[in-house]
Design a protein around this motif. Structure first.
Motif, PDB file in Angstrom:
ATOM      1  N   LEU A 142      -7.383  -6.702  46.847  1.00  0.00           N
ATOM      2  CA  LEU A 142      -6.009  -7.188  46.984  1.00  0.00           C
ATOM      3  C   LEU A 142      -5.851  -8.043  48.242  1.00  0.00           C
ATOM      4  CD1 LEU A 142      -4.093  -3.954  45.940  1.00  0.00           C
ATOM      5  CD2 LEU A 142      -4.198  -6.091  44.651  1.00  0.00           C
ATOM      6  N   GLU A 143      -6.483  -7.616  49.329  1.00  0.00           N
ATOM      7  CA  GLU A 143      -6.434  -8.386  50.572  1.00  0.00           C
ATOM      8  C   GLU A 143      -7.035  -9.777  50.349  1.00  0.00           C
ATOM      9  OE1 GLU A 143      -5.411  -8.615  54.672  1.00  0.00           O
ATOM     10  OE2 GLU A 143      -5.114  -6.933  53.296  1.00  0.00           O
ATOM     11  N   GLY A 144      -8.169  -9.805  49.640  1.00  0.00           N
ATOM     12  CA  GLY A 144      -8.795 -11.086  49.338  1.00  0.00           C
ATOM     13  C   GLY A 144      -7.923 -11.964  48.463  1.00  0.00           C
ATOM     14  N   LEU A 145      -7.222 -11.354  47.520  1.00  0.00           N
ATOM     15  CA  LEU A 145      -6.336 -12.113  46.643  1.00  0.00           C
ATOM     16  C   LEU A 145      -5.175 -12.712  47.428  1.00  0.00           C
ATOM     17  CD1 LEU A 145      -5.393 -13.058  43.862  1.00  0.00           C
ATOM     18  CD2 LEU A 145      -4.330 -10.808  43.530  1.00  0.00           C
ATOM     19  N   PHE A 146      -4.571 -11.929  48.311  1.00  0.00           N
ATOM     20  CA  PHE A 146      -3.469 -12.457  49.127  1.00  0.00           C
ATOM     21  C   PHE A 146      -3.943 -13.598  50.020  1.00  0.00           C
ATOM     22  CE2 PHE A 146      -1.499  -8.068  48.635  1.00  0.00           C
ATOM     23  CZ  PHE A 146      -0.526  -8.516  47.742  1.00  0.00           C
ATOM     24  N   ASP A 147      -5.121 -13.429  50.611  1.00  0.00           N
ATOM     25  CA  ASP A 147      -5.665 -14.493  51.468  1.00  0.00           C
ATOM     26  C   ASP A 147      -5.935 -15.756  50.665  1.00  0.00           C
ATOM     27  OD1 ASP A 147      -5.547 -12.895  53.713  1.00  0.00           O
ATOM     28  OD2 ASP A 147      -7.668 -12.317  53.641  1.00  0.00           O
ATOM     29  N   ALA A 148      -6.439 -15.597  49.451  1.00  0.00           N
ATOM     30  CA  ALA A 148      -6.729 -16.756  48.608  1.00  0.00           C
ATOM     31  C   ALA A 148      -5.444 -17.476  48.205  1.00  0.00           C
ATOM     32  CB  ALA A 148      -7.504 -16.320  47.358  1.00  0.00           C
ATOM     33  N   ALA A 169      -2.654 -17.507  49.931  1.00  0.00           N
ATOM     34  CA  ALA A 169      -2.152 -18.184  51.125  1.00  0.00           C
ATOM     35  C   ALA A 169      -2.931 -19.465  51.398  1.00  0.00           C
ATOM     36  CB  ALA A 169      -2.235 -17.251  52.332  1.00  0.00           C
ATOM     37  N   ALA A 170      -4.259 -19.401  51.241  1.00  0.00           N
ATOM     38  CA  ALA A 170      -5.087 -20.591  51.466  1.00  0.00           C
ATOM     39  C   ALA A 170      -4.754 -21.679  50.455  1.00  0.00           C
ATOM     40  CB  ALA A 170      -6.568 -20.213  51.379  1.00  0.00           C
ATOM     41  N   HIS A 171      -4.503 -21.276  49.212  1.00  0.00           N
ATOM     42  CA  HIS A 171      -4.160 -22.241  48.164  1.00  0.00           C
ATOM     43  C   HIS A 171      -2.868 -22.978  48.490  1.00  0.00           C
ATOM     44  CE1 HIS A 171      -3.447 -23.970  44.214  1.00  0.00           C
ATOM     45  NE2 HIS A 171      -2.277 -23.347  44.153  1.00  0.00           N
ATOM     46  N   SER A 172      -1.930 -22.293  49.143  1.00  0.00           N
ATOM     47  CA  SER A 172      -0.636 -22.908  49.468  1.00  0.00           C
ATOM     48  C   SER A 172      -0.715 -23.782  50.717  1.00  0.00           C
ATOM     49  CB  SER A 172       0.426 -21.823  49.686  1.00  0.00           C
ATOM     50  OG  SER A 172       0.242 -21.178  50.934  1.00  0.00           O
ATOM     51  N   ALA A 227       6.860 -23.081  55.757  1.00  0.00           N
ATOM     52  CA  ALA A 227       5.556 -22.492  55.459  1.00  0.00           C
ATOM     53  C   ALA A 227       5.675 -21.402  54.402  1.00  0.00           C
ATOM     54  CB  ALA A 227       4.933 -21.919  56.735  1.00  0.00           C
ATOM     55  N   PHE A 228       6.663 -20.523  54.559  1.00  0.00           N
ATOM     56  CA  PHE A 228       6.785 -19.430  53.599  1.00  0.00           C
ATOM     57  C   PHE A 228       7.366 -19.900  52.270  1.00  0.00           C
ATOM     58  CE2 PHE A 228       6.245 -16.807  57.420  1.00  0.00           C
ATOM     59  CZ  PHE A 228       5.216 -15.995  56.958  1.00  0.00           C
ATOM     60  N   CYS A 229       8.293 -20.845  52.284  1.00  0.00           N
ATOM     61  CA  CYS A 229       8.820 -21.352  51.015  1.00  0.00           C
ATOM     62  C   CYS A 229       7.728 -22.079  50.221  1.00  0.00           C
ATOM     63  CB  CYS A 229      10.016 -22.264  51.249  1.00  0.00           C
ATOM     64  SG  CYS A 229      11.532 -21.370  51.686  1.00  0.00           S
ATOM     65  N   ARG A 230       6.856 -22.818  50.914  1.00  0.00           N
ATOM     66  CA  ARG A 230       5.730 -23.448  50.223  1.00  0.00           C
ATOM     67  C   ARG A 230       4.805 -22.397  49.624  1.00  0.00           C
ATOM     68  NH1 ARG A 230       5.353 -26.859  54.726  1.00  0.00           N
ATOM     69  NH2 ARG A 230       3.558 -25.633  55.456  1.00  0.00           N
ATOM     70  N   PHE A 231       4.594 -21.324  50.383  1.00  0.00           N
ATOM     71  CA  PHE A 231       3.752 -20.239  49.888  1.00  0.00           C
ATOM     72  C   PHE A 231       4.353 -19.609  48.645  1.00  0.00           C
ATOM     73  CE2 PHE A 231       2.669 -15.559  50.372  1.00  0.00           C
ATOM     74  CZ  PHE A 231       1.443 -15.670  49.719  1.00  0.00           C
ATOM     75  N   TRP A 232       5.628 -19.252  48.705  1.00  0.00           N
ATOM     76  CA  TRP A 232       6.264 -18.623  47.546  1.00  0.00           C
ATOM     77  C   TRP A 232       6.273 -19.570  46.348  1.00  0.00           C
ATOM     78  CZ3 TRP A 232       5.669 -14.197  49.262  1.00  0.00           C
ATOM     79  CH2 TRP A 232       6.214 -13.696  50.444  1.00  0.00           C
ATOM     80  N   GLU A 233       6.460 -20.869  46.588  1.00  0.00           N
ATOM     81  CA  GLU A 233       6.497 -21.838  45.500  1.00  0.00           C
ATOM     82  C   GLU A 233       5.127 -22.066  44.877  1.00  0.00           C
ATOM     83  OE1 GLU A 233       8.549 -26.167  45.199  1.00  0.00           O
ATOM     84  OE2 GLU A 233       6.750 -26.134  46.426  1.00  0.00           O
ATOM     85  N   SER A 234       4.071 -21.928  45.678  1.00  0.00           N
ATOM     86  CA  SER A 234       2.730 -22.337  45.247  1.00  0.00           C
ATOM     87  C   SER A 234       2.230 -21.577  44.024  1.00  0.00           C
ATOM     88  CB  SER A 234       1.737 -22.170  46.399  1.00  0.00           C
ATOM     89  OG  SER A 234       1.568 -20.790  46.717  1.00  0.00           O
ATOM     90  N   ASP A 235       2.614 -20.314  43.885  1.00  0.00           N
ATOM     91  CA  ASP A 235       2.177 -19.509  42.729  1.00  0.00           C
ATOM     92  C   ASP A 235       3.292 -18.523  42.420  1.00  0.00           C
ATOM     93  OD1 ASP A 235       0.338 -18.983  40.730  1.00  0.00           O
ATOM     94  OD2 ASP A 235      -1.332 -18.828  42.135  1.00  0.00           O
ATOM     95  N   ARG A 236       4.450 -19.075  42.123  1.00  0.00           N
ATOM     96  CA  ARG A 236       5.682 -18.282  42.035  1.00  0.00           C
ATOM     97  C   ARG A 236       5.601 -17.160  41.006  1.00  0.00           C
ATOM     98  NH1 ARG A 236      11.609 -21.069  40.929  1.00  0.00           N
ATOM     99  NH2 ARG A 236      12.924 -19.249  41.411  1.00  0.00           N
TER     100      ARG A 236
END
Length: 204
Positions: free
Chosen positions: A65-71, A73-76, A99-108
């Motif tokens: 799960l940690e790896g998935l969250f990091d991936a 974040a990196a994708h965004s 930064a966080f809105c881009r993250f949330w949008e990247s894989d909503r």
């Protein structure tokens, strides 16, 4: 190049390929039309690897799960350095919100499903709480950098503004499934609300 270095490079490349394959499979389970919970068995099956391979790569379900969250974040393209280099608090908060809105949008869709599943999955719920706590630490550090005399309640309020649930509500949904507001537009709303809260909290 010696044979040993060549073999080591090949092993490292193979390990990275396996890691990426497993993480792509985990994301795929969440992104599909019938989302599946992220379990080691389900991910191993989707990635066409053994259960032991998942454990060898990530150590545990928590590591996966940690790896998935990091991936994600990196994708965004997540980065927060600009917030700490900003000349003033409004600019710093704007960088954090963006930064966080881009993250949330990247894989909503994936992020929405992860957060929903976190209510029933203890490991996932804990990971989400830890990530949310990290976001709060970022905000508190930014506010301290600019000597903002905000109390804990004000910090908590701004923290909630930068969370997924607030983003998801503010971004909205069009009939075709797209957001009504872009990440940049949503970040502007979040920044304005955050500054209003901080202004009210620091009034004499």
């Amino acid at each position: 190049m010696s044979p040993r270095k060549y073999d080591s490079g090949k092993r490292q490349a193979a390990a990275e390929e396996t890691r990426t394959r497993i993480l792509d499979a985990a994301r795929g389970l969440l992104a599909g039309p019938t989302p599946t919970a992220v379990s080691v068995d389900a991910v191993a099956k989707a990635a066409d690897v053994s259960r032991q391979t998942v454990y060898n790569t990530f150590g545990s379900k928590s590591g996966l799960l940690e790896g998935l969250f990091d991936a994600l974040a990196a994708h965004s393209g997540m980065h927060l350095a600009d917030a700490f280099r900003a000349p003033d608090l409004p600019t710093a908060l704007a960088h954090v919100a963006e930064a966080f809105c881009r993250f949330w949008e990247s894989d909503r869709v994936v992020l929405r499903r992860l957060r929903g599943m976190g209510a029933l999955d203890a490991d996932l719920g804990r990971q989400l709480r830890e990530r949310d706590a990290m976001r709060r630490t970022v905000l508190a550090t930014v506010l301290a950098t600019f000597d903002t005399a905000a109390d804990e309640g004000a910090i908590d309020a701004v923290w909630q503004l930068t969370g997924f649930e607030t983003y998801d509500a503010l971004a909205g949904h069009r009939a075709d499934g797209a957001a009504e507001r872009s990440a940049a537009e949503t970040a502007q709303v979040v920044t304005a609300a955050a500054l209003a809260i901080l202004a009210a909290a620091t009034e004499d």
